[in-house]
Write an enzyme that holds these catalytic residues in place. Structure first.
Site, PDB file in Angstrom:
ATOM      1  N   GLY A 164     -21.842  15.637 -13.600  1.00 44.15           N
ATOM      2  CA  GLY A 164     -21.889  14.283 -14.177  1.00 44.15           C
ATOM      3  C   GLY A 164     -22.415  13.235 -13.201  1.00 44.15           C
ATOM      4  O   GLY A 164     -22.124  12.043 -13.346  1.00 44.15           O
ATOM      5  N   HIS A 165     -23.185  13.665 -12.213  1.00 43.06           N
ATOM      6  CA  HIS A 165     -23.655  12.782 -11.134  1.00 43.06           C
ATOM      7  C   HIS A 165     -24.525  11.641 -11.666  1.00 43.06           C
ATOM      8  O   HIS A 165     -25.618  11.891 -12.184  1.00 43.06           O
ATOM      9  CB  HIS A 165     -24.454  13.639 -10.144  1.00 43.06           C
ATOM     10  CG  HIS A 165     -24.682  12.999  -8.825  1.00 43.06           C
ATOM     11  ND1 HIS A 165     -25.331  13.641  -7.802  1.00 43.06           N
ATOM     12  CD2 HIS A 165     -24.350  11.786  -8.346  1.00 43.06           C
ATOM     13  CE1 HIS A 165     -25.396  12.854  -6.756  1.00 43.06           C
ATOM     14  NE2 HIS A 165     -24.804  11.708  -7.068  1.00 43.06           N
ATOM     15  N   TYR A 176     -12.991   9.128 -12.454  1.00 38.76           N
ATOM     16  CA  TYR A 176     -12.755   7.933 -11.635  1.00 38.76           C
ATOM     17  C   TYR A 176     -13.230   6.672 -12.358  1.00 38.76           C
ATOM     18  O   TYR A 176     -12.470   5.715 -12.545  1.00 38.76           O
ATOM     19  CB  TYR A 176     -13.475   8.057 -10.273  1.00 38.76           C
ATOM     20  CG  TYR A 176     -13.686   6.716  -9.607  1.00 38.76           C
ATOM     21  CD1 TYR A 176     -12.602   5.997  -9.127  1.00 38.76           C
ATOM     22  CD2 TYR A 176     -14.963   6.148  -9.500  1.00 38.76           C
ATOM     23  CE1 TYR A 176     -12.784   4.738  -8.551  1.00 38.76           C
ATOM     24  CE2 TYR A 176     -15.147   4.908  -8.926  1.00 38.76           C
ATOM     25  CZ  TYR A 176     -14.059   4.202  -8.454  1.00 38.76           C
ATOM     26  OH  TYR A 176     -14.238   2.961  -7.899  1.00 38.76           O
ATOM     27  N   VAL A 212     -26.147  17.341   1.051  1.00 39.57           N
ATOM     28  CA  VAL A 212     -26.749  16.364   0.131  1.00 39.57           C
ATOM     29  C   VAL A 212     -26.728  16.973  -1.267  1.00 39.57           C
ATOM     30  O   VAL A 212     -27.249  18.068  -1.485  1.00 39.57           O
ATOM     31  CB  VAL A 212     -28.194  16.036   0.572  1.00 39.57           C
ATOM     32  CG1 VAL A 212     -28.886  15.144  -0.449  1.00 39.57           C
ATOM     33  CG2 VAL A 212     -28.181  15.376   1.945  1.00 39.57           C
ATOM     34  N   THR A 253     -15.721  -1.810 -10.124  1.00 38.79           N
ATOM     35  CA  THR A 253     -16.888  -1.088  -9.602  1.00 38.79           C
ATOM     36  C   THR A 253     -18.035  -1.096 -10.607  1.00 38.79           C
ATOM     37  O   THR A 253     -17.798  -1.110 -11.821  1.00 38.79           O
ATOM     38  CB  THR A 253     -16.492   0.376  -9.296  1.00 38.79           C
ATOM     39  OG1 THR A 253     -17.674   1.155  -9.115  1.00 38.79           O
ATOM     40  CG2 THR A 253     -15.707   1.012 -10.435  1.00 38.79           C
ATOM     41  N   ASP A 254     -19.247  -1.029 -10.093  1.00 37.70           N
ATOM     42  CA  ASP A 254     -20.411  -0.942 -10.996  1.00 37.70           C
ATOM     43  C   ASP A 254     -20.447   0.396 -11.740  1.00 37.70           C
ATOM     44  O   ASP A 254     -21.171   0.545 -12.723  1.00 37.70           O
ATOM     45  CB  ASP A 254     -21.729  -1.174 -10.229  1.00 37.70           C
ATOM     46  CG  ASP A 254     -21.984  -0.174  -9.107  1.00 37.70           C
ATOM     47  OD1 ASP A 254     -21.145   0.727  -8.884  1.00 37.70           O
ATOM     48  OD2 ASP A 254     -23.032  -0.294  -8.449  1.00 37.70           O
ATOM     49  N   GLU A 255     -19.646   1.378 -11.280  1.00 36.58           N
ATOM     50  CA  GLU A 255     -19.661   2.695 -11.940  1.00 36.58           C
ATOM     51  C   GLU A 255     -19.137   2.634 -13.365  1.00 36.58           C
ATOM     52  O   GLU A 255     -19.377   3.551 -14.142  1.00 36.58           O
ATOM     53  CB  GLU A 255     -18.854   3.711 -11.117  1.00 36.58           C
ATOM     54  CG  GLU A 255     -19.472   3.956  -9.766  1.00 36.58           C
ATOM     55  CD  GLU A 255     -19.035   5.253  -9.106  1.00 36.58           C
ATOM     56  OE1 GLU A 255     -18.389   6.076  -9.743  1.00 36.58           O
ATOM     57  OE2 GLU A 255     -19.364   5.419  -7.922  1.00 36.58           O
ATOM     58  N   GLU A 304      -7.322   4.978  -6.493  1.00 40.62           N
ATOM     59  CA  GLU A 304      -7.914   6.244  -6.072  1.00 40.62           C
ATOM     60  C   GLU A 304      -9.402   6.031  -6.301  1.00 40.62           C
ATOM     61  O   GLU A 304      -9.818   5.652  -7.404  1.00 40.62           O
ATOM     62  CB  GLU A 304      -7.393   7.390  -6.938  1.00 40.62           C
ATOM     63  CG  GLU A 304      -5.950   7.759  -6.677  1.00 40.62           C
ATOM     64  CD  GLU A 304      -5.735   8.394  -5.300  1.00 40.62           C
ATOM     65  OE1 GLU A 304      -6.711   8.900  -4.710  1.00 40.62           O
ATOM     66  OE2 GLU A 304      -4.594   8.369  -4.821  1.00 40.62           O
ATOM     67  N   SER A 305     -10.222   6.276  -5.289  1.00 42.66           N
ATOM     68  CA  SER A 305     -11.609   5.790  -5.382  1.00 42.66           C
ATOM     69  C   SER A 305     -12.699   6.853  -5.220  1.00 42.66           C
ATOM     70  O   SER A 305     -13.875   6.533  -5.319  1.00 42.66           O
ATOM     71  CB  SER A 305     -11.827   4.700  -4.326  1.00 42.66           C
ATOM     72  OG  SER A 305     -11.852   5.297  -3.045  1.00 42.66           O
ATOM     73  N   ASP A 320       0.862  -1.185   0.000  1.00 42.43           N
ATOM     74  CA  ASP A 320       0.000   0.000   0.000  1.00 42.43           C
ATOM     75  C   ASP A 320       0.900   1.237   0.000  1.00 42.43           C
ATOM     76  O   ASP A 320       1.938   1.254   0.658  1.00 42.43           O
ATOM     77  CB  ASP A 320      -0.889  -0.011   1.254  1.00 42.43           C
ATOM     78  CG  ASP A 320      -2.053   0.957   1.136  1.00 42.43           C
ATOM     79  OD1 ASP A 320      -3.212   0.485   1.101  1.00 42.43           O
ATOM     80  OD2 ASP A 320      -1.817   2.187   1.082  1.00 42.43           O
ATOM     81  N   LYS A 324     -11.242   3.348 -13.953  1.00 41.49           N
ATOM     82  CA  LYS A 324     -11.504   1.955 -13.554  1.00 41.49           C
ATOM     83  C   LYS A 324     -11.902   1.117 -14.773  1.00 41.49           C
ATOM     84  O   LYS A 324     -11.509  -0.046 -14.897  1.00 41.49           O
ATOM     85  CB  LYS A 324     -12.602   1.891 -12.482  1.00 41.49           C
ATOM     86  CG  LYS A 324     -12.199   2.439 -11.128  1.00 41.49           C
ATOM     87  CD  LYS A 324     -11.080   1.661 -10.446  1.00 41.49           C
ATOM     88  CE  LYS A 324     -11.532   0.322  -9.881  1.00 41.49           C
ATOM     89  NZ  LYS A 324     -10.409  -0.372  -9.165  1.00 41.49           N
TER      90      LYS A 324
HETATM   91  C1  LIG Z   1     -19.728  12.568  -0.373  1.00 39.99           C
HETATM   92  C2  LIG Z   1     -21.161  12.889  -0.720  1.00 39.99           C
HETATM   93  C3  LIG Z   1     -21.878  12.097  -1.570  1.00 39.99           C
HETATM   94  N1  LIG Z   1     -23.170  12.396  -1.883  1.00 39.99           N
HETATM   95  C4  LIG Z   1     -23.893  11.500  -2.822  1.00 39.99           C
HETATM   96  C5  LIG Z   1     -23.194  11.237  -4.140  1.00 39.99           C
HETATM   97  C6  LIG Z   1     -23.649   9.823  -4.468  1.00 39.99           C
HETATM   98  O1  LIG Z   1     -24.905   9.859  -5.151  1.00 39.99           O
HETATM   99  C7  LIG Z   1     -23.822   9.150  -3.121  1.00 39.99           C
HETATM  100  C8  LIG Z   1     -22.637   8.320  -2.685  1.00 39.99           C
HETATM  101  O2  LIG Z   1     -21.480   9.103  -2.867  1.00 39.99           O
HETATM  102  P1  LIG Z   1     -20.023   8.535  -2.575  1.00 39.99           P
HETATM  103  O3  LIG Z   1     -19.992   8.047  -1.161  1.00 39.99           O
HETATM  104  O4  LIG Z   1     -19.050   9.577  -2.969  1.00 39.99           O
HETATM  105  O5  LIG Z   1     -19.957   7.251  -3.505  1.00 39.99           O
HETATM  106  P2  LIG Z   1     -20.197   7.053  -5.089  1.00 39.99           P
HETATM  107  O6  LIG Z   1     -19.894   8.277  -5.844  1.00 39.99           O
HETATM  108  O7  LIG Z   1     -21.533   6.433  -5.283  1.00 39.99           O
HETATM  109  O8  LIG Z   1     -19.041   5.990  -5.373  1.00 39.99           O
HETATM  110  C9  LIG Z   1     -18.744   4.915  -4.435  1.00 39.99           C
HETATM  111  O9  LIG Z   1     -19.284   3.699  -4.889  1.00 39.99           O
HETATM  112  C10 LIG Z   1     -18.683   3.134  -6.033  1.00 39.99           C
HETATM  113  C11 LIG Z   1     -19.400   1.834  -6.320  1.00 39.99           C
HETATM  114  O10 LIG Z   1     -20.681   2.121  -6.807  1.00 39.99           O
HETATM  115  C12 LIG Z   1     -17.187   2.972  -5.847  1.00 39.99           C
HETATM  116  O11 LIG Z   1     -16.618   2.520  -7.036  1.00 39.99           O
HETATM  117  C13 LIG Z   1     -16.554   4.302  -5.438  1.00 39.99           C
HETATM  118  O12 LIG Z   1     -15.178   4.139  -5.188  1.00 39.99           O
HETATM  119  C14 LIG Z   1     -17.249   4.808  -4.201  1.00 39.99           C
HETATM  120  O13 LIG Z   1     -16.716   6.062  -3.846  1.00 39.99           O
HETATM  121  O14 LIG Z   1     -23.988  10.227  -2.186  1.00 39.99           O
HETATM  122  C15 LIG Z   1     -23.822  13.478  -1.324  1.00 39.99           C
HETATM  123  O15 LIG Z   1     -25.017  13.737  -1.594  1.00 39.99           O
HETATM  124  N2  LIG Z   1     -23.107  14.271  -0.455  1.00 39.99           N
HETATM  125  C16 LIG Z   1     -21.810  14.044  -0.133  1.00 39.99           C
HETATM  126  O16 LIG Z   1     -21.206  14.812   0.640  1.00 39.99           O
END
Ligand SMILES: Cc1cn([C@H]2C[C@H](O)[C@@H](COP(=O)(O)OP(=O)(O)O[C@H]3O[C@H](CO)[C@@H](O)[C@H](O)[C@H]3O)O2)c(=O)[nH]c1=O
Length: 337
Positions: free
Chosen positions: A274-275, A149, A205, A124-126, A83-84, A33, A153
């Site tokens: 790009g959400h 990201y 959110v 990842t499913d992304e 990096e994730s 790591d 991947k």
């Molecule tokens: C950090 C953060 C996230 N969010 C939203 C964005 C997403 O729709 C959801 C989850 O965000 P994140 O926790 O960043 O995870 P997301 O973008 O889905 O990606 C995760 O899940 C993926 C698998 O689906 C992994 O490959 C990624 O490494 C991992 O980070 O919540 C918010 O609304 N507010 C926030 O502050």
């Protein structure tokens, strides 16, 4: 078996090592790591002294540092190193290409050169992009990544596939949904919201909060990878999902309720560019072909996770400040003379 686990100080990697040491105490595990901000050896304190476990600080994209490990002879490589975080990839895409694409290619090349028996790529499913209100990602869904990201991947997945097709390397790719559980760095939705709620800070959110993620308890992810390592068919991709789709706002409200905090802490903020709207994953292949069964339903998993973070607030503050990393780096430097 002698395993090289990359990214073993990260969230999923460290959970996997803890799981494997419990399941197979006779296996040799090398954890490599780079100890970036998201890697914490503290997660592995309970196995640090285990005779079959060893830590090496190195970057997977550094061929010179990696080669001696392959020269020792390895039965399998499990590549968790990445990096994730999507938001960070929007700010620094180059870092993601370096670690996720170049790092994976470096490992693949060494695996080929030293005849490693199996290469498991944790993906990842992304990579599939985004879904509308219906439908699920299967292993046949075309890759259509939307963030730097997920593009990095997807690039790595294609290289893994190419090393199988071109050089006959024995590979598997696993594509998981959103993991949650102990030791997740508090930049990701669940630990970030728990931390902010505990400090009575606003919970940011993105957009309307109606984006959907499928939640998978990290230990269930580990048991799935264990099956893929031992029984995965050459060259196959396996989706791993929890079948627990929730909107972000539902997740956030559950956290507030469990912690006894008011919903007035929620702040709707500017959306992520790009959400992806929705991820939903079809994991019937791994269930049918390898007999995988997740143990945790979301209701139990989320409660246990919230309790874990409540009981480990010191961990959370120390990883955020980098204190553990500094401590281990000093120790590591001492050991290296
Ligand atoms: C950090 C953060 C996230 N969010 C939203 C964005 C997403 O729709 C959801 C989850 O965000 P994140 O926790 O960043 O995870 P997301 O973008 O889905 O990606 C995760 O899940 C993926 C698998 O689906 C992994 O490959 C990624 O490494 C991992 O980070 O919540 C918010 O609304 N507010 C926030 O502050």
């Amino acid at each position: 078996m002698k395993l090289l686990v990359t990214g073993g100080a990260g969230f999923i990697g460290s959970n996997f090592i803890l799981y494997m040491v419990r399941q197979y105490p006779h296996y040799q595990i090398i954890n490599v790591d780079a100890l970036t901000y998201a890697g914490n050896l503290e997660n592995l304190r309970s196995v640090e002294q285990h005779p079959n476990y060893r830590f090496v600080k190195a970057d997977i994209a550094d061929r010179t540092a990696m080669e001696p490990l392959f020269r020792e002879g390895l039965d399998a490589v499990l590549n968790f190193a990445a990096e994730s975080h999507v938001d960070r990839s929007i700010l620094q895409p180059d870092l993601f290409v370096r670690t996720n694409v170049l790092g994976t290619q470096t490992l693949l090349d060494l695996a080929k050169q030293y005849g490693v028996g199996k290469f498991v790529q944790i993906s990842t499913d992304e990579v599939y992009g985004t879904l509308g209100e219906t439908g699920l990602f299967t292993e046949e869904t075309p890759l259509a990544p939307n963030s730097p990201y997920s593009a990095s991947k997807a690039g790595a997945d294609l290289l893994v596939r190419a090393y199988h097709e071109t050089f006959g390397l024995n590979v598997n790719i696993t594509r998981c949904s959103n993991n949650y559980g102990p030791y997740q760095f508090p930049e990701k939705l669940i630990p970030l919201m728990i931390r902010n709620a505990l400090e009575d800070k606003a919970l940011p959110v993105y957009g309307d909060g109606l984006n959907v993620r499928d939640w998978l308890y990290v230990e269930d992810h580990c048991s799935a990878i264990d099956l893929v390592l031992h029984q995965g068919k050459r060259g196959e991709v396996y989706n791993i999902g929890g079948n627990n789709e929730r909107t972000n706002i539902e997740v956030v409200k559950t956290i507030l309720t469990e912690l006894g905090k008011p919903e007035s802490l929620i702040r709707f903020v500017k959306d992520r560019p790009g959400h992806d709207r929705r991820y939903g994953i079809d994991a019937t292949k791994i269930r049918r072909e390898l007999g995988w069964q997740p143990k945790y339903d979301y209701e139990t998993g989320i409660k246990e996770t919230i309790r874990w973070y409540l009981e480990h607030q010191d961990w959370m503050e120390q990883v955020v400040s980098g204190a553990y990393r500094q401590y281990y780096e000093l120790q590591y430097r001492d050991r290296q003379g």
